[in-house]
Structure formats: structure tokens, C-alpha cells
Design a protein around this motif. Structure first.
Motif, short mmCIF file in Angstrom:
data_model
loop_
_atom_site.label_atom_id
_atom_site.label_comp_id
_atom_site.label_asym_id
_atom_site.label_seq_id
_atom_site.Cartn_x
_atom_site.Cartn_y
_atom_site.Cartn_z
N HIS A 47 36.63 33.55 49.69
CA HIS A 47 36.87 34.15 48.46
C HIS A 47 37.80 33.37 47.91
CE1 HIS A 47 34.00 37.75 48.58
NE2 HIS A 47 34.70 38.02 49.90
N GLY A 48 37.33 32.69 46.67
CA GLY A 48 38.43 32.01 45.99
C GLY A 48 37.96 30.54 45.68
N ARG A 49 38.49 29.71 44.80
CA ARG A 49 38.21 28.29 44.44
C ARG A 49 38.99 27.48 45.55
NH1 ARG A 49 39.21 25.47 38.65
NH2 ARG A 49 36.93 25.31 38.07
N PRO A 72 40.01 40.26 46.43
CA PRO A 72 41.18 39.28 46.62
C PRO A 72 40.79 37.99 47.42
CG PRO A 72 41.31 40.94 47.94
CD PRO A 72 40.08 41.39 47.17
N VAL A 73 41.56 36.97 47.13
CA VAL A 73 41.42 35.63 47.98
C VAL A 73 41.53 35.94 49.56
CG1 VAL A 73 42.64 33.44 48.38
CG2 VAL A 73 42.44 34.35 46.31
N ALA A 78 43.82 26.22 42.25
CA ALA A 78 43.03 26.61 43.34
C ALA A 78 43.62 27.51 43.92
CB ALA A 78 43.07 25.43 44.19
N ASP A 79 42.77 28.52 44.62
CA ASP A 79 43.15 29.53 45.47
C ASP A 79 43.39 29.28 46.89
OD1 ASP A 79 42.70 31.32 42.85
OD2 ASP A 79 40.52 31.19 43.35
N ARG A 85 51.16 29.38 43.97
CA ARG A 85 50.14 29.53 43.30
C ARG A 85 48.83 29.85 44.08
NH1 ARG A 85 49.02 25.50 38.99
NH2 ARG A 85 47.32 24.94 40.26
N ALA A 86 48.51 29.00 44.89
CA ALA A 86 47.26 29.17 45.54
C ALA A 86 47.33 30.26 46.72
CB ALA A 86 47.04 28.24 46.38
N GLY A 87 46.25 31.08 46.73
CA GLY A 87 46.50 32.25 47.77
C GLY A 87 46.77 31.87 49.28
#
Lengths: 255, 278
Positions: free
Chosen positions: A96-98, A4-5, A175-176, A205-207
Motif C-alpha cells: 500500500h503506497g506509492r 495506511p502505508v 513516495a511512500d 516522509r516516506a512511510g
């Protein structure tokens, strides 16, 4: 299954070497090498500023962290380190994540290119493939509200129009992790309202959101966690409702 | 919320670790070569924005230069145009690639400073941008080369595969020089001036326009120790149906290996600081 993010920063220290105008000159450098011992010892290497000292933090999806602190307290350096541009001197950063750094809206914007070309270019830099950009082109174009002006060079735009375009492209990425240096407020009243809604949906939306700002009301509005920085030292990540208490306590024990 | 993207940045852990990170940067730039290409293409297009002919100007201005110098040297050296013009055409076109990749290397990081200081894009992406940009320009010049080779009949006796090998070896060499000028120019602002002067001097020291008539004495020295001569020789001679010096290919290959080793070592040691130089 991918993890996960999350953001994990452990014992982060970032030192910024400062290369003055003088030390950029080759002559000075060569002279220093030639003189060697005497002069060399005293001036060898460049000055270093320790921008972040032993910072620890953990963020998970849903965290919206507000960074507060005086000018020069290390907020921007932390954002740049999180974006991957500045490497840690000690410690580790794991994301972790974009990541979408919205630190500078004008990143990768070419004033002599047309609006459409700028959307493509900026999208490529942000990590979208050409196909992805084309697929989202209509959506981005519509969001700018610039219509036929998109076929004209950016330099013919007003400042507000340029900001609209830059904002639309910068926020088009899925984006995360969103990194922001001051909340983006651009364009006229109408656009500010749309931009605000867009940023909110992006944040949802972004984590994770990391927002550096001097505006405490803004931080209270958007963030659920807060971290205070002072001279490169950071407080622990704190719940937003304890903000007043955080502000009252000195960060460094002997300060 | 799940994600596949992962970034791990670690502190200093010795040279071995730095080497691994430098290789990772190189690999990442390879995976995103499309971005380098987009940036390079954008550079070429924006240079000719607003002009009616657009990038066709690259071809046209080069054609005029080739014709002018071709006629001039044919008169000056009393050699027939058939011999001079193809020689000069190939010389100028390939010299252009060599010198521009090296000179524009100086700006590689300086022009990318805003992207380097707030994104995790690989540093090598911008090195390939400079190289690819000049390959695009070379693509526009190919028209002139093809025209000359056909008009003067060289296409019948040329050795194309050998010329391509020469071009590949040349690109391998100028890429590391370009990386070297990029790193040093970011750190020391005198380097671009030095590089420009050296390349100007080398243009006259290399048989770009003039034909080496004899290889004795000083001339022999100039040609043997001039790496640019070997680059041009390895590309041009096979296209003109002449036998190139086999030593040229050997020298270029050795130079590419040694040069990349040295420059990559420099990159390993400076990689972290490049963003702070800017």
C-alpha cells in the motif's frame, strides 16, 4: 479512508529463468522441438535459479529496513519484486503506497536530451502528471544547482553534474515506499551534504525504506530494522540493536 | 500516513488467473496512455535533435521519395503522372506505417529493459509507445497526402470515412503483429532479422509502387493472400475515389479478431517471463 502505508510479503518465492545466449537462438529452439523426445527431454526448458525461497515479512509506516547479505543472496531480486517488476512464483506481495524504486539513477535518462527534458521524462516515468512536473519544476531545477546548464544536453555535463540531475529527479517524487540498492552517494562534498539531507527527509516522509547495503555502519545509521539474506533465505525482520546477534547465528539450520 | 495506491502481486494460480492479470496490465496501460504518448513523442523529437528542420525532415524526405518513385514508375509503366503519383504517395506513406510498426515492434521490450526490470509499469505501455510513435510520424506525412489529394483533385471524389475505417482496421492489425514481434524478439534474437527480411520481401509483393494491372493467375494469388494488400487497398482506394474490394474490410476485421486472440493468449502465457527474457 485508504489503508495506511504497509508492505506484506508472505511465503514469497521468486525463480529467475536463465535464458543463455544459446537458448535465445531460434535455431537451437527449433532443433530441440524437431528432435523432440531424446535430446528434448534433457534440455527442455531453461535453467532456473531460485533467488528467493519462502520469504515472509511485514513492514509498516516508519519502518526502515536494512537488507544485508553476500553477493547473490537475493537482495536485489527482493527489491525488484517489491518494485513490482519481478512477479512472485509463489506467495504474495502486497504494497500500500506509492513506490519509488531508486535502484538505478540512470533509469529513463536520455543523454542527448537537455536537462529540463530529462526532468520531465523521468518525472512522467515515475508517475507524475505533466501538470505536477511543471508545478515542481522550479523546485527540482533549484535543487540540481545546475542553473543555465539545464537547457543544455546532458551529454555536455560532467559525470557529477549528470548524477546531480538524475538524483534530483529520482528523489522528486512524493513516495511512500522507497527502495534503494546501496545508499546513493553522488557529486562533490557540498552536494553530498544536500543529497544526504534530502534523502533523510525523503526517508522521514516516506512511510517505509528498504535499503540493501554491504555497509553495516550505514545500515546502523539509517535503519531501525534489519533482515539478513543468505542463498535466497531470509532471517526474520529484526530490531537493529540485535544486529550482532543476527550476524552470529547461522541462517539455514544445517549450514 | 494514508495512501490510495495499492500493488498486489501473486504467485502462479493457473491460466485463468494469468488471464486476469494480463487484462489488468492492458487496463493499466490504458489508464496511463499519457505516459506512452510522452515516451513516443520524446522518441520522435530525439531522433531529429540538433537538426535545423527537426521533425520536418520526416515530411521532406518522404516528399522526395514520393516524387522520385512517382516519376520513375510513371515513365516505366507508361501511365500518366496524375494516375501514378497519388497512388505511389499514398502507397509509400501507409506502407511506411505498416512496416515500421511491425519492424520497430522487435525493439519494444529490448529498449525498455531497464524500465521493465525495476518498475511496475504495465508492459502494454511500451507496445503503445511503438504504435503511437509511428502515428506521430504518420501525422507528419498527412501534409503530403493532403497536398497530393488536393493538387490532383481527388478530394472531390474521395470517400474519407471509408478510408478512416480502413486505417483503423489496419492499426488494429499491425498492433497485434507488433506485440507478437515484441514478445518473440525478446525471447529469440533471430526474430528481428527475420521480420526485417519478411517486410522487405512483402514490400515488393504488395502493390505499394506498382499498380496491379490484372488479377489473374499468380497475381490473383499474391493479392488475395497478402494481408498487406488488403490493408493498403482499404485505405488507399477510397481516397483515390475507387471502389475498394469489400472483402478487404471483412478480411481485416476477421484477421484483427483472430490475431489479437492468438497474440493475447501468447501474452497471457509469457507475461511473467518477458522481463527475464531481456
Amino acid at each position: 479512508m485508504s489503508p495506511p502505508v504497509s508492505i506484506r510479503v508472505s511465503d514469497l518465492t521468486v525463480r529467475l529463468p536463465v535464458y543463455g545466449v544459446d537458448s535465445k537462438s531460434l535455431k537451437k529452439h527449433l532443433a530441440r522441438v524437431a528432435v523432440g523426445g531424446s535430446l528434448g527431454q534433457a534440455h527442455h526448458g531453461s535453467a532456473e535459479v531460485t533467488a528467493i525461497k519462502g520469504l515472509n515479512m511485514q513492514l509498516k509506516a516508519g519502518d526502515r529496513l536494512g537488507l544485508i547479505g553476500h553477493n547473490g543472496s537475493g537482495k536485489t531480486t527482493l527489491l525488484r519484486a517489491l518494485s513490482g517488476a519481478y512477479e512472485p512464483d509463489q506467495g504474495e506481495i502486497e504494497v500500500h503506497g506509492r513506490i519509488a524504486p531508486l535502484l538505478d539513477l540512470s533509469l529513463g535518462i536520455d543523454p542527448s536530451a537537455t536537462g529540463l527534458e530529462n526532468i520531465r521524462l523521468r518525472g512522467r516515468i515515475a508517475g507524475m502528471s505533466s501538470a505536477e512536473i511543471e508545478a515542481r519544476m522550479d523546485e527540482i531545477s533549484a535543487f540540481t544547482g545546475l542553473g543555465p546548464f539545464l537547457a543544455m544536453p546532458l551529454k555536455s555535463y560532467s559525470a557529477g553534474m549528470q548524477a546531480r540531475l538524475a538524483f534530483a529527479v529520482a528523489t522528486a517524487v512524493d513516495a511512500d515506499v522507497l527502495l534503494m540498492d546501496e545508499w546513493i552517494a553522488v557529486g562533490d562534498a557540498d552536494f553530498q551534504k544536500i543529497a544526504h539531507a534530502r534523502l533523510l527527509s525523503l526517508v522521514e516522509r516516506a512511510g517505509i525504506l528498504v535499503l540493501a547495503s554491504h555497509d553495516l555502519d550505514l545500515i546502523r545509521l539509517y535503519c531501525n530494522k534489519v533482515m539478513r539474506m543468505e542463498g535466497g533465505v531470509a532471517s526474520p525482520v529484526t530490531e537493529i540493536r540485535k544486529l550482532d546477534k543476527l550476524l552470529a547465528e547461522p541462517l539455514v539450520a544445517n549450514a | 500516513m494514508q495512501t490510495a495506491e495499492h500493488m498486489l502481486r501473486t504467485g502462479r494460480r493457473g491460466t485463468g488467473h494469468e488471464f486476469t492479470l494480463a487484462v489488468a496490465d492492458l487496463k493499466a496501460s490504458g489508464a496511463r496512455l499519457g505516459l506512452s504518448w510522452s515516451l513516443a513523442w520524446h522518441d520522435v523529437v530525439s531522433r531529429y535533435r540538433g537538426s535545423i528542420l527537426g521533425p520536418l525532415w520526416i515530411t521532406l524526405s518522404m516528399a522526395f521519395m514520393v516524387l522520385g518513385i512517382g516519376f520513375l514508375y510513371s515513365e516505366l509503366q507508361h501511365i500518366s503522372l496524375t494516375e501514378t503519383l497519388p497512388f505511389v504517395a499514398l502507397g509509400i506513406v501507409f506502407w511506411g506505417v505498416i512496416s515500421l510498426v511491425i519492424i520497430e515492434g522487435c525493439d519494444t521490450f529490448v529498449l525498455a529493459s531497464s524500465m521493465l526490470s525495476q518498475t511496475s509499469l504495465p508492459i502494454f505501455t511500451f507496445v503503445w509507445r511503438t504504435v503511437l510513435r509511428n502515428i506521430v510520424v504518420l501525422g507528419h506525412h498527412v501534409v503530403i497526402i493532403v497536398a497530393v489529394l488536393i493538387y490532383f483533385g481527388f478530394w472531390r471524389k474521395m470517400n474519407l470515412p471509408l478510408a478512416v475505417l480502413g486505417l483503423a482496421l489496419t492499426l488494429a492489425n499491425i498492433s497485434w503483429v507488433s506485440l507478437a514481434t515484441a514478445i518473440t524478439s525478446a525471447r529469440f534474437r533471430d526474430i528481428p532479422q527475420i521480420v526485417t527480411s519478411v517486410m522487405q520481401f512483402s514490400m515488393f509483393m504488395t502493390p505499394v509502387f506498382w499498380q496491379p494491372s490484372s488479377r489473374s493467375g499468380l497475381m490473383h494469388l499474391v493479392l488475395t493472400f497478402n494481408p498487406f494488400f488488403h490493408m493498403l487497398d482499404a485505405i488507399r482506394s477510397p481516397l483515390l475515389g475507387q471502389a475498394p474490394d469489400p472483402m478487404s474490410y471483412a478480411i481485416l476485421a476477421v484477421m484483427a479478431v483472430v490475431g489479437w486472440a492468438g497474440t493475447f493468449a501468447t501474452f497471457v502465457l509469457t507475461r511473467r517471463n518477458i522481463v527475464h527474457y531481456l
